[in-house]
Design an enzyme around this catalytic site. Structure first.
Site, PDB file in Angstrom:
ATOM      1  N   SER A  45       0.810  -1.217   0.000  1.00  0.00           N
ATOM      2  CA  SER A  45       0.000   0.000   0.000  1.00  0.00           C
ATOM      3  C   SER A  45       0.848   1.274   0.000  1.00  0.00           C
ATOM      4  CB  SER A  45      -0.934   0.000   1.208  1.00  0.00           C
ATOM      5  OG  SER A  45      -0.185  -0.073   2.408  1.00  0.00           O
ATOM      6  N   ASP A  98      10.360   0.937  -2.460  1.00  0.00           N
ATOM      7  CA  ASP A  98       9.592  -0.241  -2.062  1.00  0.00           C
ATOM      8  C   ASP A  98       9.253  -0.127  -0.580  1.00  0.00           C
ATOM      9  OD1 ASP A  98       8.389  -2.716  -2.046  1.00  0.00           O
ATOM     10  OD2 ASP A  98      10.192  -3.858  -2.565  1.00  0.00           O
ATOM     11  N   GLY A  99       8.234  -0.839  -0.156  1.00  0.00           N
ATOM     12  CA  GLY A  99       7.868  -0.859   1.260  1.00  0.00           C
ATOM     13  C   GLY A  99       8.572  -1.994   1.985  1.00  0.00           C
ATOM     14  N   ALA A 100       8.223  -2.162   3.242  1.00  0.00           N
ATOM     15  CA  ALA A 100       8.779  -3.273   4.040  1.00  0.00           C
ATOM     16  C   ALA A 100       7.792  -3.597   5.151  1.00  0.00           C
ATOM     17  CB  ALA A 100      10.126  -2.879   4.630  1.00  0.00           C
ATOM     18  N   ASP A 101       7.897  -4.812   5.659  1.00  0.00           N
ATOM     19  CA  ASP A 101       7.050  -5.209   6.795  1.00  0.00           C
ATOM     20  C   ASP A 101       7.763  -4.951   8.111  1.00  0.00           C
ATOM     21  OD1 ASP A 101       4.958  -6.189   5.117  1.00  0.00           O
ATOM     22  OD2 ASP A 101       6.320  -7.813   4.596  1.00  0.00           O
ATOM     23  N   LYS A 111      10.249  -8.568   4.084  1.00  0.00           N
ATOM     24  CA  LYS A 111       9.273  -8.128   3.093  1.00  0.00           C
ATOM     25  C   LYS A 111       8.470  -9.348   2.640  1.00  0.00           C
ATOM     26  CE  LYS A 111      10.581  -5.626  -0.254  1.00  0.00           C
ATOM     27  NZ  LYS A 111       9.229  -5.065  -0.114  1.00  0.00           N
ATOM     28  N   GLY A 112       7.414  -9.078   1.864  1.00  0.00           N
ATOM     29  CA  GLY A 112       6.716 -10.200   1.249  1.00  0.00           C
ATOM     30  C   GLY A 112       5.341 -10.511   1.804  1.00  0.00           C
ATOM     31  N   GLU A 120      10.651  -8.197  -6.101  1.00  0.00           N
ATOM     32  CA  GLU A 120      11.163  -7.043  -5.338  1.00  0.00           C
ATOM     33  C   GLU A 120      12.677  -7.161  -5.135  1.00  0.00           C
ATOM     34  OE1 GLU A 120       7.050  -6.094  -2.864  1.00  0.00           O
ATOM     35  OE2 GLU A 120       8.564  -7.360  -1.951  1.00  0.00           O
ATOM     36  N   LYS A 138       6.859   0.030  11.184  1.00  0.00           N
ATOM     37  CA  LYS A 138       7.761  -0.945  10.549  1.00  0.00           C
ATOM     38  C   LYS A 138       9.074  -1.148  11.292  1.00  0.00           C
ATOM     39  CE  LYS A 138       4.646  -1.262   7.419  1.00  0.00           C
ATOM     40  NZ  LYS A 138       4.716  -1.017   6.007  1.00  0.00           N
TER      41      LYS A 138
HETATM   42  C1  5RP Z   1       4.987  -6.804  -0.583  1.00  0.00           C
HETATM   43  C2  5RP Z   1       5.886  -6.094   0.364  1.00  0.00           C
HETATM   44  C3  5RP Z   1       5.416  -4.761   0.861  1.00  0.00           C
HETATM   45  O1  5RP Z   1       6.360  -3.796   0.519  1.00  0.00           O
HETATM   46  C4  5RP Z   1       5.253  -4.827   2.350  1.00  0.00           C
HETATM   47  O2  5RP Z   1       4.362  -5.858   2.673  1.00  0.00           O
HETATM   48  C5  5RP Z   1       4.747  -3.486   2.916  1.00  0.00           C
HETATM   49  O3  5RP Z   1       3.405  -3.296   2.564  1.00  0.00           O
HETATM   50  P1  5RP Z   1       2.590  -2.000   2.991  1.00  0.00           P
HETATM   51  O4  5RP Z   1       3.225  -0.846   2.299  1.00  0.00           O
HETATM   52  O5  5RP Z   1       1.174  -2.276   2.531  1.00  0.00           O
HETATM   53  O6  5RP Z   1       2.671  -1.890   4.497  1.00  0.00           O
HETATM   54  O7  5RP Z   1       6.961  -6.529   0.698  1.00  0.00           O
HETATM   55  O8  5RP Z   1       5.536  -8.044  -0.987  1.00  0.00           O
END
Ligand code: 5RP
Length: 232
Positions: A45, A98-101, A111-112, A120, A138
């Site tokens: 997102s 890119d984002g990250a968890d 991530k993922g 990615e 995060k």
């Molecule tokens: C997708 C990812 C996303 O970058 C990660 O899950 C972060 O998502 P969000 O921006 O919705 O918090 O690794 O594979």
């Protein structure tokens, strides 16, 4: 010629947690875009909101920007927003976001959650510069606090990989199940995802996971030269 009543125009992202924070980060990323850039675009997102903000600039300022997307949903979003898409065969990205968890103090990542970690990682490795865009949820003291490590697995190797993963002493291993479809999630590469929970991720786990026959990629990103952009 443009398609009339294109179903892609009905593409909507669901509810976005911490939207305001993510929009602040999205504006920082959109401000970095220059005319002519080829930008690698991660999934999730936060990446989606950054793409929306970039599309606003492209429209207002008449910029020519091309995207290399990492997932079907981001490809569709690009189509709906009129951002032309290219690929790694034809272009190297000028930079990627890119984002990250999860992000630990040494900038190692999990991530993922969205299942797109293979593309990615490929994009981040291909890009001279990557920004990881993150809201305050995060940051973690230790990877694996909130999220499992996702592992993309070739379907016929599932049983073997399930056994081999036990060598890394996980606390739990689960096949990720789909919502909106019966059975497991199938990635865009036609594979399965196994979520591996650890009580402390072992040293060298990224390499150990990748060395298991049947593992396509994992969502562990250790030691990548990324820069974090957060809401401050
Ligand atoms: C997708 C990812 C996303 O970058 C990660 O899950 C972060 O998502 P969000 O921006 O919705 O918090 O690794 O594979």
């Amino acid at each position: 010629m443009k398609w009339k009543d294109n179903i892609i125009d009905s593409f909507v992202w669901g509810e976005i947690a911490r939207r305001e924070e993510k929009e602040r980060v999205a504006r920082l990323i959109a401000a970095m875009v220059k005319d002519g850039d080829v930008v690698g675009i991660g999934s999730g997102s936060t990446s989606y909101l950054a793409l929306l903000t970039i599309a606003g600039r492209v429209k207002r300022e008449g910029l020519f920007v091309r995207a290399i997307p990492t997932s079907l949903e981001i490809t569709m979003a690009c189509a709906g927003l009129g951002i032309p898409v290219t690929n790694l065969e034809e272009n190297r990205p000028d930079w990627t976001f890119d984002g990250a968890d999860e992000i630990d103090p040494d900038l190692n990542l999990i991530k993922g959650r969205g299942g797109a970690m293979f593309r990615e990682k490929l994009l981040i490795n291909s890009s001279p510069k990557t920004y990881i865009i993150a809201d305050s949820s995060k940051r973690v003291a230790r990877l694996g606090e909130k999220f499992p490590v996702p592992v993309e697995v070739f379907p016929q190797a599932l049983t073997y990989v399930g056994q081999a993963l036990k060598e890394l002493a996980p606390t739990d291993i689960r096949l990720r199940m789909a919502e909106g479809k019966d059975g497991p999630i199938i990635t865009e590469n036609g594979n399965l995802i196994v979520d591996v929970w650890f009580d402390g991720i072992p040293e060298g786990a990224e390499v150990a996971l990748k060395s298991i026959t049947g593992v396509i990629e994992s969502g562990l990103f250790t030691g990548y030269a990324v820069e974090i952009v957060d809401a401050g």
